[in-house]
Design a protein around this motif. Sequence first.
Motif, PDB file in Angstrom:
ATOM      1  N   ARG A 491      23.166   5.066  45.228  1.00  0.00           N
ATOM      2  CA  ARG A 491      24.380   4.333  44.863  1.00  0.00           C
ATOM      3  C   ARG A 491      25.094   4.935  43.664  1.00  0.00           C
ATOM      4  O   ARG A 491      25.950   4.297  43.064  1.00  0.00           O
ATOM      5  CB  ARG A 491      24.044   2.860  44.596  1.00  0.00           C
ATOM      6  N   VAL A 492      24.685   6.124  43.281  1.00  0.00           N
ATOM      7  CA  VAL A 492      25.346   6.846  42.189  1.00  0.00           C
ATOM      8  C   VAL A 492      26.067   8.049  42.786  1.00  0.00           C
ATOM      9  O   VAL A 492      25.445   8.929  43.383  1.00  0.00           O
ATOM     10  CB  VAL A 492      24.326   7.295  41.117  1.00  0.00           C
ATOM     11  N   TYR A 493      27.383   8.079  42.627  1.00  0.00           N
ATOM     12  CA  TYR A 493      28.219   9.127  43.199  1.00  0.00           C
ATOM     13  C   TYR A 493      28.892   9.901  42.075  1.00  0.00           C
ATOM     14  O   TYR A 493      29.458   9.310  41.153  1.00  0.00           O
ATOM     15  CB  TYR A 493      29.302   8.522  44.098  1.00  0.00           C
ATOM     16  N   ARG A 494      28.851  11.216  42.152  1.00  0.00           N
ATOM     17  CA  ARG A 494      29.524  12.034  41.146  1.00  0.00           C
ATOM     18  C   ARG A 494      30.169  13.241  41.800  1.00  0.00           C
ATOM     19  O   ARG A 494      29.756  13.687  42.887  1.00  0.00           O
ATOM     20  CB  ARG A 494      28.540  12.468  40.055  1.00  0.00           C
ATOM     21  N   LEU A 495      31.183  13.763  41.135  1.00  0.00           N
ATOM     22  CA  LEU A 495      31.885  14.924  41.671  1.00  0.00           C
ATOM     23  C   LEU A 495      31.021  16.167  41.538  1.00  0.00           C
ATOM     24  O   LEU A 495      30.353  16.355  40.515  1.00  0.00           O
ATOM     25  CB  LEU A 495      33.191  15.133  40.908  1.00  0.00           C
ATOM     26  N   PRO A 496      31.011  17.029  42.560  1.00  0.00           N
ATOM     27  CA  PRO A 496      30.343  18.328  42.390  1.00  0.00           C
ATOM     28  C   PRO A 496      31.012  19.090  41.261  1.00  0.00           C
ATOM     29  O   PRO A 496      32.236  19.038  41.099  1.00  0.00           O
ATOM     30  CB  PRO A 496      30.568  19.023  43.742  1.00  0.00           C
ATOM     31  N   GLU A 497      30.207  19.775  40.460  1.00  0.00           N
ATOM     32  CA  GLU A 497      30.752  20.497  39.312  1.00  0.00           C
ATOM     33  C   GLU A 497      30.897  21.970  39.652  1.00  0.00           C
ATOM     34  O   GLU A 497      29.987  22.584  40.213  1.00  0.00           O
ATOM     35  CB  GLU A 497      29.862  20.315  38.084  1.00  0.00           C
ATOM     36  N   ALA A 498      32.026  22.499  39.281  1.00  0.00           N
ATOM     37  CA  ALA A 498      32.287  23.919  39.559  1.00  0.00           C
ATOM     38  C   ALA A 498      31.304  24.785  38.793  1.00  0.00           C
ATOM     39  O   ALA A 498      30.878  24.458  37.691  1.00  0.00           O
ATOM     40  CB  ALA A 498      33.722  24.261  39.140  1.00  0.00           C
ATOM     41  N   ASN A 499      30.900  25.909  39.420  1.00  0.00           N
ATOM     42  CA  ASN A 499      29.996  26.879  38.795  1.00  0.00           C
ATOM     43  C   ASN A 499      28.651  26.270  38.431  1.00  0.00           C
ATOM     44  O   ASN A 499      28.029  26.622  37.443  1.00  0.00           O
ATOM     45  CB  ASN A 499      30.618  27.478  37.531  1.00  0.00           C
ATOM     46  N   GLN A 500      28.227  25.299  39.242  1.00  0.00           N
ATOM     47  CA  GLN A 500      26.924  24.669  38.976  1.00  0.00           C
ATOM     48  C   GLN A 500      25.855  25.496  39.681  1.00  0.00           C
ATOM     49  O   GLN A 500      25.388  25.186  40.762  1.00  0.00           O
ATOM     50  CB  GLN A 500      26.928  23.214  39.473  1.00  0.00           C
ATOM     51  N   GLY A 501      25.455  26.610  39.050  1.00  0.00           N
ATOM     52  CA  GLY A 501      24.594  27.580  39.694  1.00  0.00           C
ATOM     53  C   GLY A 501      23.216  27.069  40.019  1.00  0.00           C
ATOM     54  O   GLY A 501      22.571  27.561  40.929  1.00  0.00           O
ATOM     55  N   ASN A 502      22.723  26.113  39.302  1.00  0.00           N
ATOM     56  CA  ASN A 502      21.356  25.647  39.526  1.00  0.00           C
ATOM     57  C   ASN A 502      21.297  24.401  40.404  1.00  0.00           C
ATOM     58  O   ASN A 502      20.271  23.759  40.484  1.00  0.00           O
ATOM     59  CB  ASN A 502      20.661  25.353  38.190  1.00  0.00           C
ATOM     60  N   ALA A 503      22.407  24.068  41.054  1.00  0.00           N
ATOM     61  CA  ALA A 503      22.422  22.828  41.839  1.00  0.00           C
ATOM     62  C   ALA A 503      21.421  22.871  42.972  1.00  0.00           C
ATOM     63  O   ALA A 503      20.745  21.873  43.255  1.00  0.00           O
ATOM     64  CB  ALA A 503      23.831  22.586  42.388  1.00  0.00           C
ATOM     65  N   ASN A 504      21.281  24.017  43.631  1.00  0.00           N
ATOM     66  CA  ASN A 504      20.377  24.103  44.767  1.00  0.00           C
ATOM     67  C   ASN A 504      18.909  24.074  44.357  1.00  0.00           C
ATOM     68  O   ASN A 504      18.036  23.857  45.187  1.00  0.00           O
ATOM     69  CB  ASN A 504      20.661  25.384  45.553  1.00  0.00           C
ATOM     70  N   ARG A 505      18.661  24.332  43.061  1.00  0.00           N
ATOM     71  CA  ARG A 505      17.275  24.322  42.603  1.00  0.00           C
ATOM     72  C   ARG A 505      16.812  22.932  42.186  1.00  0.00           C
ATOM     73  O   ARG A 505      15.638  22.741  41.876  1.00  0.00           O
ATOM     74  CB  ARG A 505      17.113  25.302  41.438  1.00  0.00           C
ATOM     75  N   GLN A 506      17.751  21.975  42.137  1.00  0.00           N
ATOM     76  CA  GLN A 506      17.350  20.618  41.773  1.00  0.00           C
ATOM     77  C   GLN A 506      16.579  19.983  42.922  1.00  0.00           C
ATOM     78  O   GLN A 506      16.867  20.198  44.087  1.00  0.00           O
ATOM     79  CB  GLN A 506      18.575  19.768  41.449  1.00  0.00           C
ATOM     80  N   GLN A 507      15.607  19.200  42.579  1.00  0.00           N
ATOM     81  CA  GLN A 507      14.861  18.490  43.611  1.00  0.00           C
ATOM     82  C   GLN A 507      15.751  17.437  44.242  1.00  0.00           C
ATOM     83  O   GLN A 507      16.665  16.895  43.620  1.00  0.00           O
ATOM     84  CB  GLN A 507      13.637  17.814  42.999  1.00  0.00           C
ATOM     85  N   ALA A 508      15.453  17.136  45.485  1.00  0.00           N
ATOM     86  CA  ALA A 508      16.296  16.182  46.213  1.00  0.00           C
ATOM     87  C   ALA A 508      16.323  14.827  45.537  1.00  0.00           C
ATOM     88  O   ALA A 508      17.338  14.138  45.542  1.00  0.00           O
ATOM     89  CB  ALA A 508      15.784  16.048  47.650  1.00  0.00           C
ATOM     90  N   THR A 509      15.211  14.422  44.937  1.00  0.00           N
ATOM     91  CA  THR A 509      15.166  13.106  44.303  1.00  0.00           C
ATOM     92  C   THR A 509      15.990  13.044  43.034  1.00  0.00           C
ATOM     93  O   THR A 509      16.235  11.973  42.507  1.00  0.00           O
ATOM     94  CB  THR A 509      13.716  12.737  43.954  1.00  0.00           C
TER      95      THR A 509
END
Length: 598
Positions: A491-509
Amino acid sequence: MVSSPLISLALIGLLSIVCQWLAFRLRLPAILPLLLTGLALGPGLQLLSPDRLLGELLFPLVSLAVAIILFEGALTLKFSQLKDENRLVLKLVSIAMLVTFALAGLSAFVLLPLSWEAAALLGALVVVTGPTVIAPLLRSVRVSGKLATLLHWEGIIIDPIGALLAVLVYEFITASQGQALGQALGTFTMTVVVGSATGASAGFLLARALKKRMFPRYLENVAVLTLVLTAFAVSNELMHESGLLTVTLMGIWLANSKDLDLEPILAFKETLTVLLISGLFILLAARLGREDLTYLGWDALGWLTILLLIARPLAVWLATIGSNLSPRERWLLGWIAPRGIVAAAISSLFALKLASTGLLGAEQLVPLVFMVIVATVLLQSVLTAPLVRWLGLEAPDRNGFMIFGANPFAIAVARQLHHYGIPVLLSDTNWDNLSQARMQGLSVYYGHPTSEHADSQLDLTLISRLLVLSPYRQHNTEVAYHFQDRFGLERVYRLPEANQGNANRQQATERHQRLFGEHCSYGLLHQRMHAGHQIKATGLTDSYDWPQYQQDNPEALPLFALNDKGRLRVFTADAPFTPASQWQVVALCPPESRSVEQ
């Protein structure tokens, strides 16, 4: 018994953190696990003796801690807020408070082995609820919006007013010790005059100093704290026991000073207060001896029953005469009144001060107040939800949105949600942004929504989802992670941040719902709004379905979809869905879009 003072202090600090975390996870007031931990360490296992640990420093440390707590609470009492609030709230913090004070004090004098002075002081100590105990209860129980608002504002406003009542009763008692009534009234009057004059003078001078920026920014919070404690000490020297009144009025003066930014001071004081509360209540509860718990017999339980089932309900019924509340709403309002921080802190300080006076029953104040706190928090946390359902006063499902960021796009989104009758609250640290939202009739909160001040002031009764739409990247992350524990990750929604290079390394949780598509960003939304794009709603039918809408509006950015049952769904990159017939699609569209604004 822990012999090393260093180990004892480290243990208190560690347990304080554990108690605060446990209270957060269980959605309970933090004071409950803190007091229970102190009781376990002190009279239970006899591992901690505050008197032996701190010696003669215990009394001045408790005095200073209570002074800071009262000052911080008084900073929230704004007279303009009182004028704006419902008359019923004002009756609850005046008529209901005085009736509860009278009935609690009278029944304590009749049922308990207390002098009239101790009984009156006990009655004054148990009138305060406070936001720190009300807020967790309202988060866990779906009370109807009207009652939730009443309880929310009663807790905020009665905190400093009830504390002031307790201080005045205590000062009259100390003034009357060993004196005739005439002399006692004279001493009490002098105490009130000195405390009021010192508090007003110190508040005026401090407000002037803050407005003129006499302190560099990095010294401002420390300077305020030092001057508050100095005013407390000086007032006590001028007139015995006037210091608590001084700091309370000093806080009220600052709160009502115009053109004074108190946000940094409030944030600092809140952090300090949390630290003080955590350690203080473990120490105060541990200070109780096993013999003190023997005071809690059948007579004490009888007095507690009167307080819960007669004094508070009758006070509420008298205060709500002529109101539009139904009998069931009045009964529920009369039941909910958990006691908390102010009662525990002040009762402990007053008991320490009265210990040497020989006042009959002074030694019983702390165990009796602690009994009220534990009983009200436990009973009302467990029984309020089924009582609300039984009375038929359960609020509808929380479907509202809190929006962090009050930029033009966020305000446009809030207007559209408001148009659909969905509760919405905008929060921002920029007042200029929020003023635009206020002028359009939207609910706003000025300040950082993760602060302790926000935790007590924000009315989130009907709010269950968060939209992070601000350009402040660091704050966005902090706000998102803060509210995911309250609302849930999905239930928490946020805009994707430009140049967020480590986004894919974050765990799904650890990932929040990415708003409006994988490639959306604050910069893109700002650019489109500047180019004249508008939020428009279009209805889908069997003949005009979702594929046809997409074909006709290739440049539209879908934001939300309202289904045929009135439920709003958010377009995200992580949970795609296909709108069906009879749904409405809300999108950010270019001026020449074929979408029809509904």
